[in-house]
Every structure is written in C-alpha cells, then in structure tokens.
Design an enzyme around this catalytic site. Structure first.
Site, PDB file in Angstrom:
ATOM      1  N   GLU A 162     -70.449  60.749  16.613  1.00  0.00           N
ATOM      2  CA  GLU A 162     -69.390  61.579  16.046  1.00  0.00           C
ATOM      3  C   GLU A 162     -68.155  60.702  15.797  1.00  0.00           C
ATOM      4  O   GLU A 162     -67.791  59.863  16.621  1.00  0.00           O
ATOM      5  CB  GLU A 162     -69.029  62.709  17.017  1.00  0.00           C
ATOM      6  CG  GLU A 162     -67.921  63.624  16.498  1.00  0.00           C
ATOM      7  CD  GLU A 162     -67.487  64.682  17.492  1.00  0.00           C
ATOM      8  OE1 GLU A 162     -66.961  65.713  17.058  1.00  0.00           O
ATOM      9  OE2 GLU A 162     -67.670  64.463  18.716  1.00  0.00           O
TER      10      GLU A 162
ATOM     11  N   LYS B 174     -68.809  70.785  11.182  1.00  0.00           N
ATOM     12  CA  LYS B 174     -68.792  71.286  12.561  1.00  0.00           C
ATOM     13  C   LYS B 174     -68.370  72.750  12.604  1.00  0.00           C
ATOM     14  O   LYS B 174     -67.294  73.119  12.135  1.00  0.00           O
ATOM     15  CB  LYS B 174     -67.833  70.420  13.391  1.00  0.00           C
ATOM     16  CG  LYS B 174     -67.865  70.653  14.888  1.00  0.00           C
ATOM     17  CD  LYS B 174     -66.974  69.625  15.571  1.00  0.00           C
ATOM     18  CE  LYS B 174     -67.073  69.668  17.077  1.00  0.00           C
ATOM     19  NZ  LYS B 174     -66.228  68.611  17.704  1.00  0.00           N
TER      20      LYS B 174
ATOM     21  N   CYS C 113     -71.338  67.723  18.355  1.00  0.00           N
ATOM     22  CA  CYS C 113     -70.657  67.755  19.647  1.00  0.00           C
ATOM     23  C   CYS C 113     -70.555  69.173  20.238  1.00  0.00           C
ATOM     24  O   CYS C 113     -71.505  69.679  20.806  1.00  0.00           O
ATOM     25  CB  CYS C 113     -69.289  67.101  19.543  1.00  0.00           C
ATOM     26  SG  CYS C 113     -68.603  66.577  21.134  1.00  0.00           S
TER      27      CYS C 113
END
Length: 372
Positions: free
Chosen positions: A130, A204, A245
């Site tokens: 990331e 995300k 994440c």
C-alpha cells in the site's frame, strides 16, 4: 442504491401458523424448529426397531432433507457463483515488501527492480505494498497523487507497472498509490495483465479513520474519498478480489468476493505498530478460513524514523488458514507457491457452502443485485 455496500440481514421467520404480516427478525422472535426435530442417533435407531423396521436410518438422506430446510443457497443474495476453473492450477506469487522514501523517482525505480527480481525467481503474480511511491501521510497524499486515467507522464507509477507487466509477461497487483480524479483523491490499487493493460482499479472502500488514545490516531478521510465498488478481476492466474489495508477488517467484502468465485484475495496494506502485532495475521487467516480461499498481503518495510511506522510481515495464507509464507519487517521479496487444487479439497473437507443457514441469515451483494 442501498446505503450499505453489503448488509447482513436476518431472513423472515415464517411458520405454517403465521402469515407473512406476522414475520419477525430472528433477533426479535427466534425461529422454532417446527418442521424437523433433531433426534439423537441412538434414539432414532430405537424408534426404528420399535416400529418393526429392520433397516438403519438413512443418515445421508436425512442430512439432505435438513440441508434443504436450511436453504444454504439463499444465504447469499444473489446466489453464490460456482468456483470457476482457474487458467492455472499452480503458480508462484511474489510479495515485494519495499522500503519507501520521500523520493518518488527512487521509489518507482526501486519497485521496478523488485518486480524484476521476483519475476526472475519464477513469480507469475507480483503484489506490491500500500502507498509504495511515497510516504503514508495526509500531507503526502496530494503531493504524490497521480492521474491514473490520463496515464503517461501524469501517472509515472502506473506507467512503469504497465511496461514491466508487458515486458515480463506477468500479472501485477500494483499495491496502491494516491490517485487524483477531478477534485477527489483516492487510495487506489491497479491490476495489470500480462499484456500490460489495466484490468481493474480498486479504490479503497473503507477509509482508515481510527483513534486509539496514546497509541495512534489517523484520519484518512481528511484527504481521501472512499471508493464505491468491490473489485474482482479475472486474470491469467485466477479470479482475484482486491482490498486495501483497512478493507480487510470488513468480512462482508471478503464474503462478497467468495460468493463471486474468487480464488485469491490480495490486500496491499500498511498496518501499524499498535494494530499490526494483534490483528494483521489474525485478520488474514480469518478471511482465508471463513471463505476457504487464498489471501495474500503486502506491506511496506518498516522505517522506524517515518511519521507512520508500518508493521511489515507480508504474508500468504492458504484456504485452511495456514500461513504458507511470511517475513519480518525488513525489506524482502517472498516467493511462494499457490495451489488452487487445495480449494476444492478444503471445501470438501469442510462443506460450509452446503451448511449455511439461508433460513436464518443472508448476505446481500448490492452491486450484483442491482445489476440484474
């Protein structure tokens, strides 16, 4: 469009003595087992003998009746897709745990070299961390952001990924970078196929907004905008779901990918020194075990002097929740084998898909449902 991406809802509690107008959610009015009574096997055998039957109960038939009553196919809405036949059964994956600096050109060149090294060791799929092209901070996101759709000089990071994927004939799940689109910034993962073309782009979905007093506070939403779409992509190494994440904390997203036939979920991530030791491996194993598929993660290497200190420990987890390969916090390239034949084996060992209780709960894939 429903407000939630995916919602766990309790199915209606209907009985032959009540109309649908008297239905209640399961947590308000527990469903009685009114159609089938569970009887211990010894008791059942005794009843058969008493009634004059010489044959033993047909356990398999009884189980199939129970499964039918449980309606496992209704536990996913729309119904889960069958696991597709992957284009390869076995392949090597490369996880590139990279050091990241404030020098963008250096970071891009460093990532290129790592991808090349992983491919030289046999990796057909390479995963990056990331935010690998610059520091992970709200101050840096706007500075290092790229216009991915414009490409070329407007997005040197993805231009490099495309070129390397085509030249080496590999699939790249390109970690994530900050993306500029209009007036918005996103934390975005790009997937490139062996022809160098962009196959998918995941923004995300769940932004990292946390506050653990005395430990860590980070509010991604100060600068970033949340993505709106789950991302699953068919590649030369199978069907892959993408999360970034904090997305890994939300089991509903992984469940949606499982229901869409994913063989593997890739999570580029940068857990921190507070949550990393407690949750990083735990969450990976949970997502893999619950959905009986592979999970691969890739973190930046740890820099103790950085404003945000990453935990590291990039990992590959198998469909039985077993850690197949991992590392510590330093820079590393992990090469490990993925064997998709284990998916069917583990799903035969533990036939969870046939044992779900669609009569009690459902997971709604809003995007698929609305596209029908």
């Amino acid at each position: 469009m429903k407000a939630a991406l995916s919602t766990l809802i309790s199915s209606k509690n209907l009985s032959p003595h009540h109309s649908s107008s008297f239905s209640r959610s399961i947590w308000l009015h527990p469903r009685p087992i009114s159609f089938l009574t569970l009887i211990p096997s010894k008791t059942l055998s005794t009843h058969y003998s008493y009634l004059g039957f010489n044959r033993k109960p047909q356990t398999a038939h009884f189980s199939s009746i129970m499964a039918s009553a449980y309606k496992p196919e209704e536990a996913r809405v729309p119904p889960a897709l069958p696991l597709p036949t992957p284009p390869v059964t076995k392949f090597k994956i490369g996880l590139c745990q990279l050091s990241v600096t404030a020098d963008k050109e250096r970071n891009i060149a460093h990532a290129r070299k790592a991808i090349e090294d992983a491919a030289a060791k046999g990796a057909q799929l390479v995963l990056l961390p990331e935010i690998w092209n610059g520091p992970y901070s709200n101050d840096s996101f706007p500075v290092f952001a790229e216009d991915i759709d414009a490409g070329g000089d407007a997005s040197p990071s993805t231009t490099m990924l495309s070129e390397v994927a085509q030249r080496l004939k590999i699939t790249i799940v390109g970690g994530s970078i900050s993306e500029r689109s209009g007036n918005q910034l996103y934390n975005t993962c790009c997937v490139f196929g062996t022809d160098g073309k962009l196959k998918a782009k995941h923004r995300k979905i769940h932004l990292f907004d946390i506050d653990i007093p005395g430990k860590i506070t980070f509010i991604e939403s100060k600068t970033l905008t949340a993505g709106q779409t789950p991302t699953i992509v068919d590649t030369e190494v199978g069907r892959i779901g993408i999360g970034i994440c904090y997305d890994i904390r939300f089991q509903e997203l992984a469940m949606i990918y499982g229901a869409r036939g994913a063989h593997l979920i890739c999570y580029p991530g940068a857990f921190n020194m507070t949550t990393g030791p407690l949750h990083w491996e735990l969450l990976q194993r949970a997502r893999a075990t619950d959905n009986q598929l592979y999970v691969a993660t890739c973190s930046p290497a740890r820099d103790a002097g950085a404003g945000y200190v990453a935990w590291g420990h990039s990992t590959l987890v198998g469909p039985f929740g077993e850690v197949l390969a991992t590392t510590e916090h330093e820079e590393a390239i992990i090469i490990a084998e993925v064997d998709y034949s284990l998916l069917e084996l583990r799903r035969t060992n533990l036939p969870l898909l046939k044992q779900r209780r669609g009569d009690l709960y459902q997971l709604v894939d809003v995007q698929r449902l609305n596209s029908q």
